[in-house]
Motif scaffolding. Sequence first.
Motif, PDB file in Angstrom:
ATOM      1  N   THR A 179       0.900  -1.289   0.149  1.00 57.63           N
ATOM      2  CA  THR A 179      -0.121  -0.065   0.064  1.00 57.63           C
ATOM      3  C   THR A 179       0.726   0.729  -0.156  1.00 57.63           C
ATOM      4  O   THR A 179       2.383   1.432   1.330  1.00 57.63           O
ATOM      5  CB  THR A 179      -0.894   0.064   1.132  1.00 57.63           C
ATOM      6  OG1 THR A 179      -1.894  -0.965   1.216  1.00 57.63           O
ATOM      7  CG2 THR A 179      -1.783   1.428   1.367  1.00 57.63           C
ATOM      8  N   ARG A 180       0.410   2.147  -0.866  1.00 60.36           N
ATOM      9  CA  ARG A 180       1.232   3.310  -0.616  1.00 60.36           C
ATOM     10  C   ARG A 180      -0.133   4.423  -0.197  1.00 60.36           C
ATOM     11  O   ARG A 180      -1.497   4.049  -0.269  1.00 60.36           O
ATOM     12  CB  ARG A 180       1.612   3.740  -2.480  1.00 60.36           C
ATOM     13  CG  ARG A 180       2.793   2.968  -2.650  1.00 60.36           C
ATOM     14  CD  ARG A 180       3.252   3.197  -4.509  1.00 60.36           C
ATOM     15  NE  ARG A 180       4.380   4.267  -3.948  1.00 60.36           N
ATOM     16  CZ  ARG A 180       4.444   4.918  -5.061  1.00 60.36           C
ATOM     17  NH1 ARG A 180       4.540   4.839  -6.288  1.00 60.36           N
ATOM     18  NH2 ARG A 180       5.018   6.414  -4.349  1.00 60.36           N
ATOM     19  N   GLY A 181       0.475   5.700  -0.152  1.00 60.87           N
ATOM     20  CA  GLY A 181      -0.159   6.864   0.173  1.00 60.87           C
ATOM     21  C   GLY A 181      -1.190   6.935  -0.478  1.00 60.87           C
ATOM     22  O   GLY A 181      -1.047   6.864  -1.419  1.00 60.87           O
ATOM     23  N   SER A 182      -2.662   7.846  -0.355  1.00 63.21           N
ATOM     24  CA  SER A 182      -3.222   8.335  -0.929  1.00 63.21           C
ATOM     25  C   SER A 182      -3.502   8.652  -2.347  1.00 63.21           C
ATOM     26  O   SER A 182      -4.034   9.033  -3.332  1.00 63.21           O
ATOM     27  CB  SER A 182      -4.407   8.450  -0.278  1.00 63.21           C
ATOM     28  OG  SER A 182      -4.736   9.488  -0.053  1.00 63.21           O
ATOM     29  N   ARG A 183      -1.752   9.209  -2.694  1.00 72.00           N
ATOM     30  CA  ARG A 183      -1.576  10.641  -3.267  1.00 72.00           C
ATOM     31  C   ARG A 183      -0.786   9.603  -4.363  1.00 72.00           C
ATOM     32  O   ARG A 183      -0.702  10.195  -5.464  1.00 72.00           O
ATOM     33  CB  ARG A 183      -0.611  11.758  -2.632  1.00 72.00           C
ATOM     34  CG  ARG A 183      -0.943  12.553  -2.073  1.00 72.00           C
ATOM     35  CD  ARG A 183      -0.349  13.681  -1.785  1.00 72.00           C
ATOM     36  NE  ARG A 183      -0.781  14.634  -0.259  1.00 72.00           N
ATOM     37  CZ  ARG A 183      -0.571  15.497  -0.159  1.00 72.00           C
ATOM     38  NH1 ARG A 183       0.512  15.700   0.046  1.00 72.00           N
ATOM     39  NH2 ARG A 183      -1.144  15.937   1.079  1.00 72.00           N
ATOM     40  N   SER A 184      -0.917   8.620  -3.956  1.00 75.39           N
ATOM     41  CA  SER A 184       0.009   7.846  -5.373  1.00 75.39           C
ATOM     42  C   SER A 184      -1.894   6.913  -5.564  1.00 75.39           C
ATOM     43  O   SER A 184      -2.501   7.294  -5.855  1.00 75.39           O
ATOM     44  CB  SER A 184       1.045   6.742  -4.792  1.00 75.39           C
ATOM     45  OG  SER A 184       1.849   6.741  -3.953  1.00 75.39           O
ATOM     46  N   SER A 185      -0.937   6.716  -7.700  1.00 74.50           N
ATOM     47  CA  SER A 185      -2.578   5.566  -8.415  1.00 74.50           C
ATOM     48  C   SER A 185      -2.089   4.107  -7.753  1.00 74.50           C
ATOM     49  O   SER A 185      -0.422   3.463  -7.480  1.00 74.50           O
ATOM     50  CB  SER A 185      -2.147   6.390  -9.334  1.00 74.50           C
ATOM     51  OG  SER A 185      -0.548   5.476  -9.812  1.00 74.50           O
ATOM     52  N   GLY A 186      -3.063   3.488  -7.791  1.00 72.63           N
ATOM     53  CA  GLY A 186      -3.171   2.230  -7.399  1.00 72.63           C
ATOM     54  C   GLY A 186      -2.471   1.707  -8.863  1.00 72.63           C
ATOM     55  O   GLY A 186      -3.254   1.853  -9.689  1.00 72.63           O
ATOM     56  N   ARG A 187      -2.221  -0.102  -9.324  1.00 72.71           N
ATOM     57  CA  ARG A 187      -1.849  -0.954 -10.098  1.00 72.71           C
ATOM     58  C   ARG A 187      -2.538  -2.115  -9.580  1.00 72.71           C
ATOM     59  O   ARG A 187      -1.746  -2.643  -8.771  1.00 72.71           O
ATOM     60  CB  ARG A 187      -0.918  -0.250 -10.673  1.00 72.71           C
ATOM     61  CG  ARG A 187       0.845  -0.637 -10.131  1.00 72.71           C
ATOM     62  CD  ARG A 187       1.624  -0.874 -10.986  1.00 72.71           C
ATOM     63  NE  ARG A 187       3.397  -0.405 -10.663  1.00 72.71           N
ATOM     64  CZ  ARG A 187       3.295  -1.271  -9.992  1.00 72.71           C
ATOM     65  NH1 ARG A 187       2.703  -2.662 -11.113  1.00 72.71           N
ATOM     66  NH2 ARG A 187       4.539  -1.619  -9.333  1.00 72.71           N
ATOM     67  N   ARG A 188      -2.350  -2.824 -10.505  1.00 67.68           N
ATOM     68  CA  ARG A 188      -2.576  -4.164  -9.811  1.00 67.68           C
ATOM     69  C   ARG A 188      -1.519  -5.191 -11.000  1.00 67.68           C
ATOM     70  O   ARG A 188      -2.372  -5.148 -12.726  1.00 67.68           O
ATOM     71  CB  ARG A 188      -4.267  -5.150 -10.199  1.00 67.68           C
ATOM     72  CG  ARG A 188      -3.752  -7.141  -9.963  1.00 67.68           C
ATOM     73  CD  ARG A 188      -5.173  -6.609  -9.518  1.00 67.68           C
ATOM     74  NE  ARG A 188      -5.901  -7.960 -10.033  1.00 67.68           N
ATOM     75  CZ  ARG A 188      -6.393  -8.859  -8.716  1.00 67.68           C
ATOM     76  NH1 ARG A 188      -6.552  -7.756  -7.727  1.00 67.68           N
ATOM     77  NH2 ARG A 188      -6.602 -10.255  -8.857  1.00 67.68           N
ATOM     78  N   GLY A 189      -0.800  -5.453 -10.980  1.00 72.04           N
ATOM     79  CA  GLY A 189       0.360  -6.586 -11.935  1.00 72.04           C
ATOM     80  C   GLY A 189      -0.430  -7.821 -11.871  1.00 72.04           C
ATOM     81  O   GLY A 189      -1.021  -8.277 -10.741  1.00 72.04           O
ATOM     82  N   ARG A 190       0.407  -8.243 -12.674  1.00 68.79           N
ATOM     83  CA  ARG A 190       0.423  -9.837 -12.847  1.00 68.79           C
ATOM     84  C   ARG A 190       1.689 -10.752 -11.419  1.00 68.79           C
ATOM     85  O   ARG A 190       0.828 -11.177 -10.904  1.00 68.79           O
ATOM     86  CB  ARG A 190       1.727 -10.457 -13.672  1.00 68.79           C
ATOM     87  CG  ARG A 190       1.220 -12.139 -14.355  1.00 68.79           C
ATOM     88  CD  ARG A 190       1.557 -12.496 -15.760  1.00 68.79           C
ATOM     89  NE  ARG A 190       2.901 -12.029 -16.115  1.00 68.79           N
ATOM     90  CZ  ARG A 190       3.688 -12.721 -15.927  1.00 68.79           C
ATOM     91  NH1 ARG A 190       3.569 -14.004 -15.222  1.00 68.79           N
ATOM     92  NH2 ARG A 190       4.896 -12.444 -16.144  1.00 68.79           N
ATOM     93  N   ARG A 191       2.181  -9.889 -10.407  1.00 70.61           N
ATOM     94  CA  ARG A 191       3.318  -9.904  -9.551  1.00 70.61           C
ATOM     95  C   ARG A 191       3.043  -9.300  -8.209  1.00 70.61           C
ATOM     96  O   ARG A 191       3.183  -9.859  -7.087  1.00 70.61           O
ATOM     97  CB  ARG A 191       4.062 -10.317  -9.417  1.00 70.61           C
ATOM     98  CG  ARG A 191       4.728 -11.383 -11.277  1.00 70.61           C
ATOM     99  CD  ARG A 191       6.591 -11.939 -11.239  1.00 70.61           C
ATOM    100  NE  ARG A 191       7.030 -10.505 -12.256  1.00 70.61           N
ATOM    101  CZ  ARG A 191       7.457 -10.315 -12.908  1.00 70.61           C
ATOM    102  NH1 ARG A 191       6.465 -11.351 -13.827  1.00 70.61           N
ATOM    103  NH2 ARG A 191       7.492  -9.170 -13.962  1.00 70.61           N
ATOM    104  N   VAL A 192       2.427  -8.315  -8.576  1.00 75.38           N
ATOM    105  CA  VAL A 192       2.119  -7.089  -7.317  1.00 75.38           C
ATOM    106  C   VAL A 192       1.533  -6.689  -7.870  1.00 75.38           C
ATOM    107  O   VAL A 192       1.126  -5.823  -8.756  1.00 75.38           O
ATOM    108  CB  VAL A 192       3.055  -6.219  -7.563  1.00 75.38           C
ATOM    109  CG1 VAL A 192       3.685  -5.086  -5.903  1.00 75.38           C
ATOM    110  CG2 VAL A 192       5.120  -6.716  -7.243  1.00 75.38           C
ATOM    111  N   HIS A 193       0.340  -6.491  -6.777  1.00 76.90           N
ATOM    112  CA  HIS A 193      -0.809  -5.449  -6.863  1.00 76.90           C
ATOM    113  C   HIS A 193      -0.285  -4.181  -5.754  1.00 76.90           C
ATOM    114  O   HIS A 193      -0.513  -4.412  -4.702  1.00 76.90           O
ATOM    115  CB  HIS A 193      -2.057  -6.096  -5.946  1.00 76.90           C
ATOM    116  CG  HIS A 193      -3.421  -5.457  -6.155  1.00 76.90           C
ATOM    117  ND1 HIS A 193      -4.119  -6.609  -5.965  1.00 76.90           N
ATOM    118  CD2 HIS A 193      -3.182  -4.333  -6.230  1.00 76.90           C
ATOM    119  CE1 HIS A 193      -5.570  -5.164  -6.279  1.00 76.90           C
ATOM    120  NE2 HIS A 193      -4.942  -3.774  -5.764  1.00 76.90           N
ATOM    121  N   VAL A 194      -0.379  -2.940  -5.744  1.00 76.92           N
ATOM    122  CA  VAL A 194      -0.247  -2.367  -4.875  1.00 76.92           C
ATOM    123  C   VAL A 194      -1.122  -1.469  -5.242  1.00 76.92           C
ATOM    124  O   VAL A 194      -2.380  -0.494  -5.582  1.00 76.92           O
ATOM    125  CB  VAL A 194       0.631  -0.619  -5.930  1.00 76.92           C
ATOM    126  CG1 VAL A 194       1.235   0.037  -5.262  1.00 76.92           C
ATOM    127  CG2 VAL A 194       2.497  -1.635  -6.162  1.00 76.92           C
TER     128      VAL A 194
END
Length: 301
Positions: free
Chosen positions: A92-107
């Motif tokens: 998890t990153r701070g809400s000012r960052s954008s999330g992303r769901r990759g094949r190996r990592v879900h941010v």
Amino acid sequence: MDPLVHRRAQLLAAGFSPKELRRLLRSGALSAVRPGAYVQGAPPEDTVARHLLLLYAALDELAADAVVSHVSAAVLHGLPVWGIPLDRVHVTRGSRSSGRRGRRVHVHAAPLESDEIVMVGGLTATSPARTLVDLARAVPFEQAVAVADAALHRHLIAPPDLAAALAHRPRWPGLPAARRALAFADARSESVGESRSRVAIARAGLPTPVLQWEVRRGDGRFVGQVDFGWPDLRTVGEFDGRAKYGALVRPGQDPAEVLYREKLREDELRAEDLAVVRWAWPDLDAFGAVAERLRRRFHSG
């Protein structure tokens, strides 16, 4: 950083040639955890151990403010993660960052307070309370209960901490589901099998049992502790997990002796006019037959 994971760049810098690395991979001396990250020998068969390797292998590509979260944080905290996919590392990153769901990592992108971040094994991770709330918002009820039960049983967290974490952000998506799962959690549940049994009993509409009921004779002498008890209905329920009996076997002790002692214990329970209903892991996927056995005992008692 975990010494078990070797990066390609590090190995090349240490003097290994690309040809040598290919030969080591073909021979099985090295195995790829993910592209550019290797482990000596074969990767572990245990899915939790493999997930930890994936986590450490992913560190190089994560932003400095990424905090290990969700199921990955649960693994770091040593909690059981039955039924929760482990194919992706979660941070998890701070809400000012954008999330992303990759094949190996879900941010995940979400607010993080300083008291929601702890150090575990040299890594920054969400606290037990934040981890449980994040998981309970995202995974099915049964899985969320199993993780929360274990956290409470191991004293990683207390019920007031869970309540405070739930109240902190009342408008988050999935929070109603999280409230239901965490309200159902109970520190007296000693294994995933017992947690799943509690859920199955509740879903079958059976009376709520007493957990870890201590059975005593009329004179107060201790007879035994049972997983589930219905004192007024003179019934006990026992979840027979393989790990349960393994834990009872002392070094050098014959497993047959453990089973014999368990039989004597059950005889003592029956002598107190208690019916003993047992079930095992496969029964939890189709609990109807066990529920019917319990109902028949309740009615006959």
